[in-house]
Design a protein around this motif. Structure first.
Motif, mmCIF file in Angstrom:
data_model
loop_
_atom_site.group_PDB
_atom_site.id
_atom_site.type_symbol
_atom_site.label_atom_id
_atom_site.label_comp_id
_atom_site.label_asym_id
_atom_site.label_seq_id
_atom_site.Cartn_x
_atom_site.Cartn_y
_atom_site.Cartn_z
ATOM 1 N N GLY A 30 0.829 -1.104 0.054
ATOM 2 C CA GLY A 30 0.163 0.051 0.055
ATOM 3 C C GLY A 30 0.910 1.337 0.029
ATOM 4 N N TYR A 71 -4.015 3.701 0.316
ATOM 5 C CA TYR A 71 -4.397 2.671 -0.686
ATOM 6 C C TYR A 71 -3.853 1.258 -0.146
ATOM 7 C CZ TYR A 71 -4.122 -0.558 -4.560
ATOM 8 O OH TYR A 71 -4.363 -1.806 -5.463
ATOM 9 N N ASP A 79 -3.692 -2.587 -0.644
ATOM 10 C CA ASP A 79 -4.266 -3.845 -1.335
ATOM 11 C C ASP A 79 -3.767 -5.209 -0.449
ATOM 12 O OD1 ASP A 79 -4.275 -5.906 -3.074
ATOM 13 O OD2 ASP A 79 -2.855 -5.436 -4.461
ATOM 14 N N ARG A 97 -4.652 -8.735 0.506
ATOM 15 C CA ARG A 97 -5.266 -9.935 -0.209
ATOM 16 C C ARG A 97 -4.682 -11.109 0.371
ATOM 17 N NH1 ARG A 97 -5.641 -9.268 -6.071
ATOM 18 N NH2 ARG A 97 -5.764 -6.955 -5.635
ATOM 19 N N GLN A 121 -9.548 -9.581 -1.330
ATOM 20 C CA GLN A 121 -9.236 -8.765 -0.487
ATOM 21 C C GLN A 121 -9.868 -9.009 1.102
ATOM 22 O OE1 GLN A 121 -7.607 -5.988 -0.915
ATOM 23 N NE2 GLN A 121 -8.237 -4.275 0.357
ATOM 24 N N ARG A 154 -9.751 -0.757 -0.290
ATOM 25 C CA ARG A 154 -8.518 -0.374 -0.921
ATOM 26 C C ARG A 154 -8.251 1.247 -0.953
ATOM 27 N NH1 ARG A 154 -9.971 -4.984 -3.909
ATOM 28 N NH2 ARG A 154 -8.039 -6.406 -4.042
#
Length: 795
Positions: A649, A669, A671, A673, A686, A692
């Motif tokens: 991120g 941001y 991400d 996952r 996610q 996100r």
């Protein structure tokens, strides 16, 4: 002004031998009360972002009349020193030397004190656990366990100050962190009572995951009751792996809440608050010295609240009291005793099926339990101390400890079992009865020593910490459904409860850790941080349902390395690598093997910008964080230690105070996952509840220059992007919430009301309807518009 030698202020660059460095008259707002001169100078230095150099003896037993208003730092300092027999001069643009006026020796000191005592520095060295005036902190202990400038810390840290909590009207720890990058939470239906948060996609819910108080692990269980923000001086959020400092943790980071502590500056504050949904609250904050020499000082913080909330038949009552005492016989020694008691009666809102929330079939204010049955009540107690002593050679000894205990009864009707469409329009519910208590005993002892060697400045920290936790939970479930008619609100069937089967467990665990860290500064620009830690843990879990006992022992070596470069213009780029580990007590795989600890490693690069002499701090960071050895289940619910989560991120943050403007902005941001799992449907998904994209912006402005002296207005927005719901094809939708604030200093209107302030806060001003979802637990409505009015009086 008599007794003051005020250096002229230059308006252009000066040459050597002239009046001095180039200074700028930047007007700032000051509210420093009369009292101890030393305390007043500390507050002034923090507010002005200046270093104040002077021998400690020259301020001893001296008083100041204080200063209030908007003015240049030079003028404010002149007023603080008026009549004290002290003068000052700027030796650099950000450094001030204070000394006795020639011929006016301090009556409490010998004439040679000023030359025999080493100067002390205050101002830029706010302490890592001390108050911050305004929104911009410069020092934190969360990232190093030493008082370190934020700009020299090679990892992302946000400091949420008590001024921010107050301005934004936050009533829970989650609300306090709503404008912090990288932090996500459930809606206020849940988080107003429970501090269940995520950082960078990883859960931070209790002491063993990353919830700290005063630098030590706090609650043993997330349901012990949320921390009261009015009792906090600040909240430091360290993002990313941090096991080198604090032992077994979630890799997301830590939330270190700092208790309000005794002060030698007198504090007297009473607040009366009224708000929507019958909210009535009285809070008070007192502190100051107990003797003329300031050896004994105290702090007493308290709050009592009687309130409902937007869900019918659901109270939001609380009693909180936190006495504290400091004993400081000399400048090198202090012992602070911290204690608290909290009683809460908050109810608990059940989660629901996604389709019922999405369609609005169940109103967000509807009580879905049974009056007289549903409850979430508890009591928690803490007692601890913080001892510090600095030896003559500069070696600093710190020892602190705390005991935490909670007792909670939590009964509610589970309502997320089936959608209304499948039950003929009646809500199928299952009774849940829980009685649980937990405790946590923790201690941390360290030695810190600073020295020069091989052309570099070293600050070495070594220590040992210990954490004993226990969580004893008795859990019973209904033996059949109890139905609620949504149209009439009438319970159609009573809740049968099976007390023959106890689904709870009794968990106890011990954690021991040895750590060593060196902060190395060389060439006046480079800072290298090296740290390592060895941990040992053991745990025992007894299942009340089966009678089985699972014992487990683990150990781990974790480290951290970071590098910062300080440019002369205030820029400070950094890089770091850090590790974490997290044991999984009482669990075994489908083949009967004990689970190995989760392990994580983080790579981070960032940059900060803090212009000299300003109250501005800009931060940016990118990171890659991977946790492995996670447990996952297949479609038959067999447990395997085959799971990995990767979070990558970007985080941006700005904090500034410029003239009458206060500003807080953040963007993240994330991400986060699942990259390995035994359940194919979860692969590459996610992490739930983690958007996100998220951003927030808060600004407030004092209207003094517009002729409205004492009036301040503010507004903020919080955007949360869509969040994933595992094992479904739908996402929880994005939402944008707007907050607002207006306050007036009533003392500016008339002398009869000096010290009084009226403030109005509105959260979710436009009553945006939203919800948060978790596939396992279900969905919860977000809180509607709420408004509170607070009348405060300080003297």
């Amino acid at each position: 002004m008599a007794g003051i030698s005020l250096m002229p202020i230059a308006t252009s660059a000066q040459t050597a031998g002239s009046m001095g460095p180039r200074l700028q008259q930047v007007a700032l707002s000051y509210t420093i009360p009369s009292g101890s001169l030393g305390s007043a100078l500390a507050t002034f230095g923090s507010r002005s972002n200046l270093q104040l150099l002077y021998p400690a003896a020259i301020t001893r037993n001296k008083k100041t009349a204080g200063v209030s208003g908007t003015m240049a730092p030079q003028e404010a300092l002149s007023q603080l020193l008026a009549g004290t027999g002290l003068t000052f001069r700027f030796t650099t643009a950000t450094t001030v030397t204070i000394s006795a006026v020639e011929g006016q020796a301090d009556a409490t000191s010998s004439p040679t004190d000023a030359t025999t005592l080493a100067p002390i520095v205050i101002g830029t060295e706010q302490t890592g656990n001390g108050p911050v005036d305004g929104y911009v902190a410069r020092v934190t202990a969360a990232g190093t366990k030493t008082d370190t400038p934020l700009i020299e810390t090679p990892q992302s840290v946000t400091v949420v100050t008590s001024d921010q909590i107050r301005s934004q009207g936050a009533t829970s720890l989650s609300e306090s962190l709503a404008y912090t990058p990288g932090v996500a939470m459930q809606s206020g239906t849940f988080s107003r009572s429970v501090d269940d948060l995520t950082i960078r996609g990883f859960n931070i819910a209790n002491g063993n995951l990353g919830s700290l108080r005063d630098g030590m692990k706090y609650q043993s269980n997330v349901y012990d009751g949320g921390q009261e923000p009015y009792g906090l001086e600040r909240v430091d959020v360290l993002r990313g792996a941090a096991s080198m400092l604090y032992g077994q943790l979630s890799p997301g980071g830590v939330i270190n809440s700092i208790s309000k502590r005794p002060t030698t500056t007198p504090i007297h504050e009473v607040n009366v608050e009224l708000g929507t949904y019958g909210r009535k609250q009285v809070s008070a904050n007192f502190g100051g010295p107990l003797d003329d020499d300031g050896v004994f000082s105290y702090r007493l913080t308290g709050l009592v609240r009687n309130a409902d909330n937007w869900v019918h038949n659901t109270p939001d009552d609380k009693l909180y009291v936190a006495p504290a005492l400091t004993i400081a016989p000399d400048a090198a020694t202090s012992l602070t005793i911290l204690s608290s008691y909290q009683h809460f009666d908050a109810g608990f809102a059940t989660p629901l099926q996604l389709e019922d929330v999405r369609s609005g079939a169940i109103p967000r204010n509807m009580f879905l339990g049974i009056d007289g049955f549903d409850q979430y009540k508890g009591d928690s107690y803490t007692i601890g101390y913080d001892f510090e002593h600095e030896f003559d050679n500069g070696l600093k000894l710190r020892n602190k400890a705390r005991y935490f205990y909670s007792d909670v009864n939590w009964d509610y009707m589970i309502g997320n079992l089936a959608p209304l469409a499948s039950t003929g329009g009646s809500l199928a519910r299952l009774a849940s009865v829980r009685s649980e208590n937990s405790y946590g005993a923790t201690t941390d002892t360290s030695l810190e020593y600073s020295f020069d060697a091989l052309g570099a400045e070293h600050t070495v920290l070594g220590g040992f910490d210990y954490y004993r936790r226990s969580y004893d939970s008795h859990r019973y479930r209904g033996s059949g459904y109890s139905f609620l008619d949504i149209d009439s609100g009438v319970t159609l069937t009573n809740p049968p409860i099976n007390y023959a089967v106890d689904r709870g467990s009794d968990t106890s665990a011990n954690s021991y850790g040895l750590y060593l860290q060196d902060q190395i500064k060389f060439d006046d620009h480079w800072i290298l941080l090296l740290g390592g830690r060895q941990d040992w843990t053991d745990s025992s879990v007894k299942s009340y349902q089966t009678g089985g006992v699972t014992d487990q022992s683990d150990n781990a070596l974790t480290g951290r390395v970071g590098l910062v470069y300080l440019f002369d213009n205030g820029l400070a780029p950094y890089v770091s690598i850090a590790q974490s580990f997290q044991p999984q007590a009482g669990s075994v795989t489908a083949t009967g093997e004990a689970l190995k600890p989760n392990e994580a490693i983080q790579y981070e690069a960032g940059i900060r910008y803090q212009p000299a002499g300003s109250n501005i701090l800009l931060s940016a960071a990118v990171y890659d964080l991977t946790q492995s050895n996670l447990t996952t289940s297949d479609a038959s619910f067999n447990v395997y230690q085959y799971g990995k989560v990767r979070s990558r991120g970007v985080e941006l943050e700005a904090r500034a105070e410029i003239d009458n403007l206060g500003l807080i902005a953040a963007y993240s941001y994330t991400d986060a996952r699942i990259t390995e799992t035994a359940l194919a449907s979860e692969l590459d998904q996610q992490i739930q509840l983690v958007p996100r994209n998220a951003f927030s912006l808060w600004a407030d402005y004092k209207l003094d220059d517009l002729g409205l002296e004492g009036v301040k207005i503010g507004a903020g927005m919080r955007y949360t992007g869509t969040t994933n719901i595992l094992n479904t094809t739908q996402d929880a939708p994005a939402y944008l919430l707007v907050d607002a604030m207006a306050s007036v200093d009533l003392g500016k209107l008339t002398d009869q009301l000096e010290g009084a302030e009226l403030k109005i806060n509105a959260r979710n001003l436009f009553d945006k309807k939203f919800y948060t979802c978790n596939y396992t637990d279900g969905c919860r409505y977000g809180e509607p518009a709420t408004v509170t009015a607070t009348l405060s009086y300080k003297w």
